[in-house]
Design a protein around this motif. Structure first.
Motif, PDB file in Angstrom:
ATOM      1  N   ALA A 185      22.172   1.327  34.468  1.00 34.73           N
ATOM      2  CA  ALA A 185      21.321   1.589  35.623  1.00 34.73           C
ATOM      3  C   ALA A 185      22.128   1.466  36.916  1.00 34.73           C
ATOM      4  CB  ALA A 185      20.141   0.616  35.631  1.00 34.73           C
ATOM      5  N   SER A 186      21.523   1.844  38.023  1.00 32.37           N
ATOM      6  CA  SER A 186      22.224   1.825  39.306  1.00 32.37           C
ATOM      7  C   SER A 186      22.389   0.399  39.827  1.00 32.37           C
ATOM      8  CB  SER A 186      21.454   2.655  40.340  1.00 32.37           C
ATOM      9  OG  SER A 186      20.325   1.917  40.811  1.00 32.37           O
ATOM     10  N   ASN A 187      23.174   0.274  40.888  1.00 30.12           N
ATOM     11  CA  ASN A 187      23.380  -1.043  41.504  1.00 30.12           C
ATOM     12  C   ASN A 187      22.115  -1.571  42.160  1.00 30.12           C
ATOM     13  OD1 ASN A 187      23.703   1.022  43.548  1.00 30.12           O
ATOM     14  ND2 ASN A 187      24.558  -0.528  44.899  1.00 30.12           N
ATOM     15  N   ASN A 188      21.172  -0.699  42.469  1.00 31.99           N
ATOM     16  CA  ASN A 188      19.891  -1.137  43.038  1.00 31.99           C
ATOM     17  C   ASN A 188      18.860  -1.454  41.960  1.00 31.99           C
ATOM     18  OD1 ASN A 188      20.686  -0.957  45.770  1.00 31.99           O
ATOM     19  ND2 ASN A 188      20.351   1.251  45.752  1.00 31.99           N
ATOM     20  N   GLU A 189      19.251  -1.269  40.696  1.00 30.30           N
ATOM     21  CA  GLU A 189      18.347  -1.527  39.568  1.00 30.30           C
ATOM     22  C   GLU A 189      18.963  -2.518  38.579  1.00 30.30           C
ATOM     23  OE1 GLU A 189      16.251   2.839  39.157  1.00 30.30           O
ATOM     24  OE2 GLU A 189      18.365   2.672  38.591  1.00 30.30           O
ATOM     25  N   ASP A 190      19.843  -3.377  39.074  1.00 30.55           N
ATOM     26  CA  ASP A 190      20.470  -4.412  38.247  1.00 30.55           C
ATOM     27  C   ASP A 190      21.203  -3.829  37.048  1.00 30.55           C
ATOM     28  OD1 ASP A 190      19.793  -6.804  39.696  1.00 30.55           O
ATOM     29  OD2 ASP A 190      17.727  -6.542  39.039  1.00 30.55           O
ATOM     30  N   GLY A 191      22.022  -2.801  37.321  1.00 28.92           N
ATOM     31  CA  GLY A 191      22.753  -2.158  36.238  1.00 28.92           C
ATOM     32  C   GLY A 191      23.746  -3.077  35.543  1.00 28.92           C
ATOM     33  N   VAL A 192      24.365  -4.017  36.281  1.00 27.32           N
ATOM     34  CA  VAL A 192      25.290  -4.965  35.650  1.00 27.32           C
ATOM     35  C   VAL A 192      24.527  -5.862  34.681  1.00 27.32           C
ATOM     36  CG1 VAL A 192      26.757  -6.975  36.078  1.00 27.32           C
ATOM     37  CG2 VAL A 192      27.034  -4.914  37.470  1.00 27.32           C
ATOM     38  N   HIS A 193      23.377  -6.346  35.101  1.00 25.37           N
ATOM     39  CA  HIS A 193      22.513  -7.148  34.218  1.00 25.37           C
ATOM     40  C   HIS A 193      22.199  -6.372  32.948  1.00 25.37           C
ATOM     41  CE1 HIS A 193      18.787  -8.969  32.677  1.00 25.37           C
ATOM     42  NE2 HIS A 193      18.258  -7.763  32.785  1.00 25.37           N
ATOM     43  N   GLU A 194      21.764  -5.126  33.104  1.00 26.94           N
ATOM     44  CA  GLU A 194      21.378  -4.309  31.950  1.00 26.94           C
ATOM     45  C   GLU A 194      22.545  -4.130  30.982  1.00 26.94           C
ATOM     46  OE1 GLU A 194      20.788   0.333  31.692  1.00 26.94           O
ATOM     47  OE2 GLU A 194      18.915  -0.578  32.422  1.00 26.94           O
ATOM     48  N   ALA A 195      23.732  -3.854  31.522  1.00 26.67           N
ATOM     49  CA  ALA A 195      24.902  -3.626  30.671  1.00 26.67           C
ATOM     50  C   ALA A 195      25.327  -4.895  29.940  1.00 26.67           C
ATOM     51  CB  ALA A 195      26.065  -3.082  31.508  1.00 26.67           C
ATOM     52  N   LEU A 196      25.321  -6.020  30.645  1.00 23.35           N
ATOM     53  CA  LEU A 196      25.746  -7.260  29.990  1.00 23.35           C
ATOM     54  C   LEU A 196      24.770  -7.688  28.906  1.00 23.35           C
ATOM     55  CD1 LEU A 196      27.049  -9.371  33.034  1.00 23.35           C
ATOM     56  CD2 LEU A 196      28.371  -8.070  31.362  1.00 23.35           C
TER      57      LEU A 196
END
Length: 266
Positions: free
Chosen positions: A249-260
């Protein structure tokens, strides 16, 4: 696959468009660290304005700063490795920027310099304040004790498009890349996020397939392709997405959280 090292870009990746790390993303990064995954920030920022993000999460380890030009240990502020530029080679780029009215700064590992800091105003001053780093006046080369690791031109996107096109026709002694819509960076020919991440992974005893990297811009491509798992943010240009193994997801949609959560914590 169990990933042992996670490399995170900062702006446009770890941070949202308000230059903030959300509590959700912060807590997930911290949980990954608690589970034994080593976190390294891999950013175009200098260590002075990237290490505080590590400290806010209670993390030590390393930051790969200046797009790979300087790797620094968080706890001691020790420079682990840096790619020194030939200062003399910067002269024509500095002259071009002055003639064309393009703002630029000169970076050592820990310091940043501009022509006239007292004249900073408008979008240029706002940019430095946003990135939590105010420069000093550029001294004569002979008075600058530390190696230069990065030269950055800053301006409107259309203006930098023209600069990039012009410089692309020169015989370049440096690695030139767009590190953001409003930035062009010049560094040592071998300096890149991918090279620095490879060096750090080898130092820490990790194989490429044990490394996961997340980024969103052209300067992230080398680390995305080095890592065993390269993940592009949804706010990435199409070329960055094409270089990645997966998209989050994008940086405004917590993409790092989603990936981890998907690749490291599930």
């Amino acid at each position: 696959m169990t990933y042992k090292l996670v490399a995170l870009d900062v702006d446009g990746t770890l941070l949202n468009d308000e230059h903030e790390m959300t509590e959700r993303t912060k807590n997930t990064v911290m949980e990954a660290a608690r589970q034994g995954i080593e976190i390294v920030l891999c950013t175009g920022r200098g260590p002075q304005n990237s290490i505080p993000f590590m400290e806010s999460m209670g993390l030590e380890g390393y930051v790969i700063s200046h797009n790979g030009a300087a790797t620094v240990e968080v706890a001691t502020r020790t420079i682990v490795h840096q790619f020194e530029m030939d200062r003399g080679g910067l002269t024509p780029f500095m002259e071009y920027c002055r003639e064309q009215g393009i703002h630029f700064d000169i970076n050592t590992a820990f310091e940043m310099y501009v022509d006239h800091v007292e004249a900073l105003a408008g979008p240029v001053r706002y940019m430095y304040e946003n990135f939590l780093m105010m420069p000093s006046n550029l001294p004569a080369w002979e008075a600058l004790a530390d190696p230069v690791v990065k030269f950055t031109a800053f301006g409107e996107s259309a203006d930098l498009d023209r600069v990039f096109e012009a410089w692309s026709k020169w015989t370049l002694p440096f690695n030139m890349l767009r590190s953001g819509e409003y930035f062009i960076d010049l560094m040592h020919q071998e300096a890149s996020k991918g090279n620095a991440l490879a060096q750090l992974a080898a130092k820490r005893g990790y194989k490429p397939e044990e490394v996961l990297a997340i980024g969103n811009y052209y300067n992230d491509i080398t680390m995305l392709t080095y890592a065993g798992m390269g993940i592009a943010m949804d706010n990435s240009p199409v070329e960055v997405k094409a270089a990645a193994d997966a998209i989050t997801a994008s940086n405004n949609e917590d993409g790092v959280h989603e990936a981890l959560v998907k690749y490291c914590l599930s």
